[in-house]
Write a protein that holds these residues in place. Structure first.
Motif, short mmCIF file in Angstrom:
data_model
loop_
_atom_site.label_atom_id
_atom_site.label_comp_id
_atom_site.label_asym_id
_atom_site.label_seq_id
_atom_site.Cartn_x
_atom_site.Cartn_y
_atom_site.Cartn_z
N SER A 57 43.18 28.66 -20.89
CA SER A 57 43.33 30.21 -21.11
C SER A 57 44.23 30.94 -22.06
O SER A 57 45.22 30.34 -22.19
N GLU B 60 45.28 34.60 -24.30
CA GLU B 60 45.26 36.23 -24.42
C GLU B 60 45.24 36.48 -26.05
O GLU B 60 46.47 36.12 -26.36
N ASN C 40 40.43 38.08 -24.03
CA ASN C 40 40.75 36.86 -23.24
C ASN C 40 39.66 35.78 -23.39
O ASN C 40 38.71 35.83 -23.52
N GLU D 132 38.75 31.47 -22.60
CA GLU D 132 38.65 30.38 -21.87
C GLU D 132 37.99 29.24 -22.41
O GLU D 132 36.98 29.43 -22.96
N THR E 103 47.72 30.56 -20.21
CA THR E 103 47.75 30.43 -18.79
C THR E 103 48.51 29.09 -18.37
O THR E 103 48.17 28.11 -18.88
#
Length: 387
Positions: free
Chosen positions: A41, A43, A122, A124, A195
């Protein structure tokens, strides 16, 4: 000679140190896990851009990055500007060694999701699997292959040699994907938050249970509903090259079959699908008696599963289990599979057996003379679900 040797010996520790420094980003925590799933993850901050500007830029980059080229396969499977969401699938080579008479590489499959909001995006990367060798029938899941537990020694001080190359190349690929997305926003130097390992963060759900049911009109867990006129991809390629599964029946009895004949269209002012089934197929009777059915589409990862369903009958074996597919129940009460990236639910409108007298092409008439003819099923599209 001795002088040169001393220089080499003096320089060798520097080489080792540099090599260790280069591998530091691949060590403990480099492969994040969220609720038991590998989820990278990130951002991307773009404070001067609106949600729509970020969405448009990311979608333009994704349409260029995720396409079929030189043995690689990819697609933008879903995009919704209002929600700011984009989902992509990638299937490409990661090369470990490329020498004159030796090529060591694997196929990596993954999903890349974007959620665009004002000033940031964001990202992923998840659902990662490998085919190694590339023609192998066994998929290696990232969760069972490149995590700290799987890829590092007990002291977590070194990478295990045979697995290290998968972990390193995967991390490099994710880094490259994120950099591409950043550059599309002109955000090369923007602050980035990555993350780390956690057990509480929620991610987009991926079906892992045996059966999921939903009442008519309800949402389908793990999927988003889109309008029929927003169906992504090239339907001709999706059928002729990628194939689909036609699944007829309900919880009491159902069966999937692999198909490459069919299409999408408009009939009686309704969005429809059409497909063709030979009376010899086990699915035929179930389809003929039922009211609803599904057409499901898959990434290249599930090629072997579709191939199995196309060459084996559900009449004498549990081919769903053998193919490694996970049944789910759609809001219309029909059956589909959680591995599909897109599910089209249909209600039968018209069914008609094709008569050989209606075939004008002489070669086709010759080919099908004396054979059982297919029946065409036309169905109204009830729902379209994409991951």
């Amino acid at each position: 000679m001795m002088k040169n040797l001393l220089l080499i010996l003096c320089f060798f520790p520097m080489l080792v140190l540099a090599q260790e420094e280069d591998q530091s980003k691949y060590m403990v925590g480099a492969v994040p896990e969220v609720n038991g799933k590998v989820v990278f993850s990130q951002e991307i901050n773009a404070p001067n851009l609106s949600k729509d500007q970020i969405f448009d830029a990311i979608l333009a980059w994704a349409n260029t990055r995720f396409k079929t080229d030189k043995g690689n396969w990819g697609m933008v499977a879903y995009s919704n500007k209002e929600e700011g969401q984009i989902a992509c699938y990638g299937n490409e080579y990661i090369v470990f060694a490329d020498k004159t008479f030796s090529l060591d590489r694997a196929k990596i499959n993954y999903r890349m999701n974007f959620v665009c909001t004002p000033g940031k995006c964001n990202v992923e990367v998840t659902n990662i699997t490998y085919l190694y060798p590339e023609d192998s029938r066994e998929r290696l899941a990232a969760e069972e292959w490149i995590t700290d537990k799987q890829a590092m020694n007990k002291d977590q001080t070194k990478l295990i040699n045979r697995i290290a190359k998968f972990r390193i190349k995967t991390i490099d690929l994710v880094e490259s994907l994120n950099e591409g997305a950043q550059k599309s926003l002109g955000a090369q130097n923007a602050p980035v938050a990555t993350t780390t390992t956690t057990t509480t963060q929620q991610v987009a759900p991926v079906q892992t249970v045996a059966t999921i049911s939903a009442a008519p009109g309800d949402a389908l867990q793990g999927y988003k509903r889109i309008a029929p006129d927003k169906i992504p991809g090239n339907i001709i390629k999706m059928l002729s090259e990628d194939w689909m599964l036609i699944t007829a029946g309900n919880d009491q009895q159902f069966n999937p079959m692999t198909a490459s004949w069919g299409g999408l269209g408009n009939l009686y002012n309704k969005p429809v699908t059409f497909c063709f089934i030979n009376p010899a197929r086990y699915t035929y009777d179930i389809m003929d008696k039922g009211d609803t059915y599904t057409l499901t589409f898959y990434t290249e990862t599930y090629r072997e599963a579709l191939n199995y369903c196309g060459h084996n009958s559900g009449k004498d074996k549990d081919k769903v289990k053998e193919a490694g597919l996970t049944p789910i129940t759609t809001p219309s009460g029909s059956k589909a599979f959680s591995e599909a990236w897109m599910i089209i639910e249909c209600r039968k409108m018209v069914s008609q057996t094709i008569n050989i007298d209606g075939i004008s092409d002489p070669e086709l008439r010759k080919q099908w003379a004396g054979k059982a003819m297919h029946k065409m099923f036309i169905g109204e599209i009830l729902n379209v679900w994409v991951k």
